[in-house]
Scaffold this active site. Structure first.
Site, PDB file in Angstrom:
ATOM      1  N   SER A  77      -1.731   0.768   6.797  1.00  0.00           N
ATOM      2  CA  SER A  77      -1.482   1.716   5.878  1.00  0.00           C
ATOM      3  C   SER A  77      -0.931   1.276   4.828  1.00  0.00           C
ATOM      4  O   SER A  77      -0.954   2.379   3.815  1.00  0.00           O
ATOM      5  CB  SER A  77      -1.681   2.402   6.628  1.00  0.00           C
ATOM      6  OG  SER A  77      -0.500   3.012   6.972  1.00  0.00           O
ATOM      7  N   LYS A 122       4.484   7.172   5.071  1.00  0.00           N
ATOM      8  CA  LYS A 122       3.461   7.137   3.811  1.00  0.00           C
ATOM      9  C   LYS A 122       4.111   7.041   2.353  1.00  0.00           C
ATOM     10  O   LYS A 122       5.518   7.145   2.677  1.00  0.00           O
ATOM     11  CB  LYS A 122       2.794   8.533   3.054  1.00  0.00           C
ATOM     12  CG  LYS A 122       0.892   7.965   4.366  1.00  0.00           C
ATOM     13  CD  LYS A 122       0.411   7.465   4.781  1.00  0.00           C
ATOM     14  CE  LYS A 122      -0.335   7.604   5.997  1.00  0.00           C
ATOM     15  NZ  LYS A 122      -1.274   6.047   5.832  1.00  0.00           N
TER      16      LYS A 122
END
Length: 238
Positions: A77, A122
């Protein structure tokens, strides 16, 4: 009478006393600590070697719990910055003394109750007070009305988002996205969940500062300059 010889004799006679006073600096307390270490070493199997190993282990545990903690990247990701299997060092002191996450930081956080029962990594896109929109007519992400050029870190071939959103980030929370947008479950996917896809700053473990493994991929993770021109709004920082 040879006065020079007399001075020499006096100098010689005084030097042992002086050196003795200088050498006796440890004192009772220092000797007591040394004796305690010796007793502990004698008590442990393996003696001083075992004591040294235990001291190193305690130091590493303290370092991991309070200063720097290693994490392994489990998914794609955050490609291309972070690849599956990369090991990063997370700076746990980055936000401990009044500093707060800033736009562009790569952070590790506890997603329990927000994303899922695990730690996630993230990139911070919006901080408290920010107005985050995607996408504008040119297909760009906008923060507080300013388009953000994400080309330096966005995964090649990915668009900023294939899901439209228009959110205001509540104070004390973060809006986070993966760099590999087409393969990332992030704030966009949880807009209708408890918390609205936002991550409380208090759930942030720290800032990912270094890739340390594999050696050929090791680097310092720097905050990209794409967010430098984003204007602040009341209550926002970064």
């Amino acid at each position: 009478m040879d006065t020079e010889a007399q001075h020499t004799e006096r100098d010689r006679s005084s030097s042992p006393v002086e050196s003795e006073e200088i050498s006796d600096t440890q004192g009772p307390e220092g000797r007591s600590r040394f004796a305690l270490v010796s007793r502990v070493a004698d008590w442990l199997p393996g003696g001083r070697i075992t004591l040294t190993l235990l001291s190193c282990l305690l130091f590493l545990l303290a370092l991991s719990n309070f200063v720097m903690q290693p994490f392994q990247i489990p998914s794609s990701s955050m490609e291309g910055a972070l690849r599956i299997g990369d090991r990063v060092l997370v700076n746990k002191l980055a936000y401990r003394f009044g500093s707060k996450p800033q736009r562009g930081d790569v952070v590790v956080f506890d997603g329990t109750g927000y994303f899922g029962d695990a730690d996630y990594v993230k990139r911070v896109v919006g901080v408290g007070g920010d107005h985050v929109v995607c996408c504008d007519r040119e297909g760009r992400l906008k923060v507080n009305g300013r388009p953000v050029d994400e080309s330096s870190f966005l995964y090649p071939g990915d668009s900023p988002s294939d899901v439209d959103f228009d959110v205001v980030v509540p104070d004390g929370t973060l809006f986070v996205l993966g760099d590999h947008r087409s393969d990332s479950r992030d704030s966009r996917d949880h807009l209708g969940s408890p918390g609205g896809g936002m991550i409380p700053v208090g759930e942030v473990v720290g800032r990912a500062d270094w890739i340390v493994w594999p050696a050929g991929h090791g680097t310092h993770l720097r905050r990209p300059g794409a967010y430098a021109r984003v204007p602040a709004v009341d209550g926002a920082h970064g």
